[in-house]
Write a protein that holds these residues in place. Structure first.
Motif, mmCIF file in Angstrom:
data_model
loop_
_atom_site.group_PDB
_atom_site.id
_atom_site.type_symbol
_atom_site.label_atom_id
_atom_site.label_comp_id
_atom_site.label_asym_id
_atom_site.label_seq_id
_atom_site.Cartn_x
_atom_site.Cartn_y
_atom_site.Cartn_z
ATOM 1 N N ALA A 1 51.709 -9.685 -4.105
ATOM 2 C CA ALA A 1 53.036 -9.832 -3.507
ATOM 3 C C ALA A 1 53.654 -8.463 -3.228
ATOM 4 C CB ALA A 1 53.946 -10.650 -4.427
ATOM 5 N N ASN A 2 53.450 -7.529 -4.132
ATOM 6 C CA ASN A 2 53.961 -6.180 -3.927
ATOM 7 C C ASN A 2 53.268 -5.515 -2.737
ATOM 8 O OD1 ASN A 2 55.570 -3.867 -4.761
ATOM 9 N ND2 ASN A 2 53.613 -2.965 -5.337
ATOM 10 N N TYR A 3 51.953 -5.643 -2.674
ATOM 11 C CA TYR A 3 51.183 -5.065 -1.562
ATOM 12 C C TYR A 3 51.631 -5.635 -0.215
ATOM 13 C CZ TYR A 3 47.150 -4.418 1.544
ATOM 14 O OH TYR A 3 46.349 -4.126 2.610
ATOM 15 N N LEU A 4 51.931 -6.938 -0.196
ATOM 16 C CA LEU A 4 52.321 -7.609 1.056
ATOM 17 C C LEU A 4 53.839 -7.602 1.273
ATOM 18 C CD1 LEU A 4 49.857 -10.612 0.821
ATOM 19 C CD2 LEU A 4 49.619 -8.548 2.223
ATOM 20 N N HIS A 5 54.581 -7.003 0.357
ATOM 21 C CA HIS A 5 56.042 -6.883 0.472
ATOM 22 C C HIS A 5 56.719 -8.247 0.592
ATOM 23 C CE1 HIS A 5 55.668 -2.530 1.014
ATOM 24 N NE2 HIS A 5 54.626 -2.822 1.764
ATOM 25 N N ILE A 6 56.363 -9.170 -0.310
ATOM 26 C CA ILE A 6 56.971 -10.507 -0.318
ATOM 27 C C ILE A 6 58.021 -10.508 -1.432
ATOM 28 C CG2 ILE A 6 56.568 -12.985 -0.517
ATOM 29 C CD1 ILE A 6 53.699 -12.425 0.462
ATOM 30 N N GLU A 7 59.209 -10.081 -1.070
ATOM 31 C CA GLU A 7 60.289 -9.840 -2.025
ATOM 32 C C GLU A 7 60.629 -11.061 -2.892
ATOM 33 O OE1 GLU A 7 62.216 -7.019 -3.895
ATOM 34 O OE2 GLU A 7 61.128 -6.582 -2.074
ATOM 35 N N PRO A 8 60.779 -12.272 -2.328
ATOM 36 C CA PRO A 8 61.115 -13.415 -3.194
ATOM 37 C C PRO A 8 60.031 -13.711 -4.230
ATOM 38 C CG PRO A 8 61.365 -14.013 -0.870
ATOM 39 C CD PRO A 8 60.744 -12.655 -0.917
ATOM 40 N N LEU A 9 58.776 -13.509 -3.883
ATOM 41 C CA LEU A 9 57.685 -13.746 -4.835
ATOM 42 C C LEU A 9 57.647 -12.645 -5.894
ATOM 43 C CD1 LEU A 9 55.356 -15.446 -5.811
ATOM 44 C CD2 LEU A 9 53.895 -14.375 -4.073
ATOM 45 N N ILE A 10 57.937 -11.425 -5.507
ATOM 46 C CA ILE A 10 58.017 -10.332 -6.483
ATOM 47 C C ILE A 10 59.102 -10.657 -7.508
ATOM 48 C CG2 ILE A 10 58.647 -7.902 -6.815
ATOM 49 C CD1 ILE A 10 57.419 -7.385 -3.986
ATOM 50 N N LYS A 11 60.261 -11.090 -7.037
ATOM 51 C CA LYS A 11 61.369 -11.430 -7.946
ATOM 52 C C LYS A 11 60.993 -12.572 -8.868
ATOM 53 C CE LYS A 11 65.077 -9.749 -4.996
ATOM 54 N NZ LYS A 11 66.232 -10.095 -4.157
ATOM 55 N N LEU A 12 60.299 -13.580 -8.336
ATOM 56 C CA LEU A 12 59.876 -14.713 -9.158
ATOM 57 C C LEU A 12 58.889 -14.259 -10.234
ATOM 58 C CD1 LEU A 12 59.952 -17.790 -9.627
ATOM 59 C CD2 LEU A 12 58.061 -17.977 -7.991
ATOM 60 N N CYS A 13 57.937 -13.419 -9.866
ATOM 61 C CA CYS A 13 56.959 -12.902 -10.836
ATOM 62 C C CYS A 13 57.645 -12.069 -11.913
ATOM 63 C CB CYS A 13 55.892 -12.060 -10.127
ATOM 64 S SG CYS A 13 54.750 -12.994 -9.109
ATOM 65 N N LEU A 14 58.556 -11.194 -11.511
ATOM 66 C CA LEU A 14 59.235 -10.339 -12.482
ATOM 67 C C LEU A 14 60.133 -11.146 -13.410
ATOM 68 C CD1 LEU A 14 60.041 -7.211 -10.302
ATOM 69 C CD2 LEU A 14 58.207 -7.510 -11.970
ATOM 70 N N ALA A 15 60.758 -12.204 -12.883
ATOM 71 C CA ALA A 15 61.566 -13.080 -13.734
ATOM 72 C C ALA A 15 60.675 -13.766 -14.770
ATOM 73 C CB ALA A 15 62.301 -14.122 -12.890
ATOM 74 N N SER A 16 59.475 -14.141 -14.367
ATOM 75 C CA SER A 16 58.530 -14.759 -15.301
ATOM 76 C C SER A 16 58.112 -13.773 -16.388
ATOM 77 C CB SER A 16 57.300 -15.277 -14.552
ATOM 78 O OG SER A 16 56.376 -15.845 -15.445
ATOM 79 N N VAL A 17 57.844 -12.531 -16.001
ATOM 80 C CA VAL A 17 57.487 -11.504 -16.989
ATOM 81 C C VAL A 17 58.657 -11.303 -17.952
ATOM 82 C CG1 VAL A 17 56.984 -9.048 -17.330
ATOM 83 C CG2 VAL A 17 55.823 -10.324 -15.512
#
Length: 165
Positions: free
Chosen positions: A110-126
């Motif tokens: 998600a970071n490589y592809l710059h998919i901001e909503p998915l990055i936020k979802l992953c970080l919230a999970s972490v």
């Protein structure tokens, strides 16, 4: 994908989630277009740094995200929008309920592809996974070696006692 496997996705879903993919799809130009039986060209976008498993998750996420945004834009009442938001959040929790290694891979993709909503979802999970844990438990969970001496740890605790109370 990294395995050289083709994945089908709606271009509109991908470009709605990722400005990076929008540019990459545009850059593929005529050499990245393959004819379909119905004579409509589709872009083939090389993503050699993204594994198939993560790419499938990203395609699913982008499709859901675009539908959610369209439904939210059509919502007439605030109550309807709130229901959509709750459903979207519940879907996100189920979607990201994956193992730590896969979560890391999805986050990197998600970071490589710059998919901001998915990055936020992953970080919230972490954040949820480490919330309320001791530094030692966090190190253990994330596989981080403690390279601080006991004296250094004590100094950090003294300097930041508000956080260790």
């Amino acid at each position: 994908s990294a395995e050289n496997k083709l994945h089908k996705a709606k271009v509109e879903d991908l470009v709605a989630c990722s400005p990076f993919l929008e540019g990459l799809i545009a850059d593929c130009g005529p050499q990245g277009v393959r004819p379909l039986p119905v004579h409509r060209p589709i872009p083939v976008v090389p993503l050699a740094l993204v594994n198939s498993r993560e790419l499938e998750r990203i395609i699913t996420f982008c499709s859901h995200q675009r539908k959610y945004e369209a439904d939210t834009a059509r919502a007439v009442r605030a109550a309807e929008e709130l229901t959509l938001q709750k459903d979207h959040e519940a879907w996100g929790r189920r979607f990201i309920n994956i193992g730590q290694a896969e979560l890391y891979d999805v986050l990197m993709a998600a970071n490589y592809l710059h998919i901001e909503p998915l990055i936020k979802l992953c970080l919230a999970s972490v954040a949820d996974r480490i919330s309320g844990r001791t530094p030692e438990e966090i190190r253990q969970r994330l596989g981080i070696e403690n390279d601080l001496s006991p004296e250094q740890e004590a100094q950090i605790q003294r300097e930041n006692n508000i956080f260790f109370a």
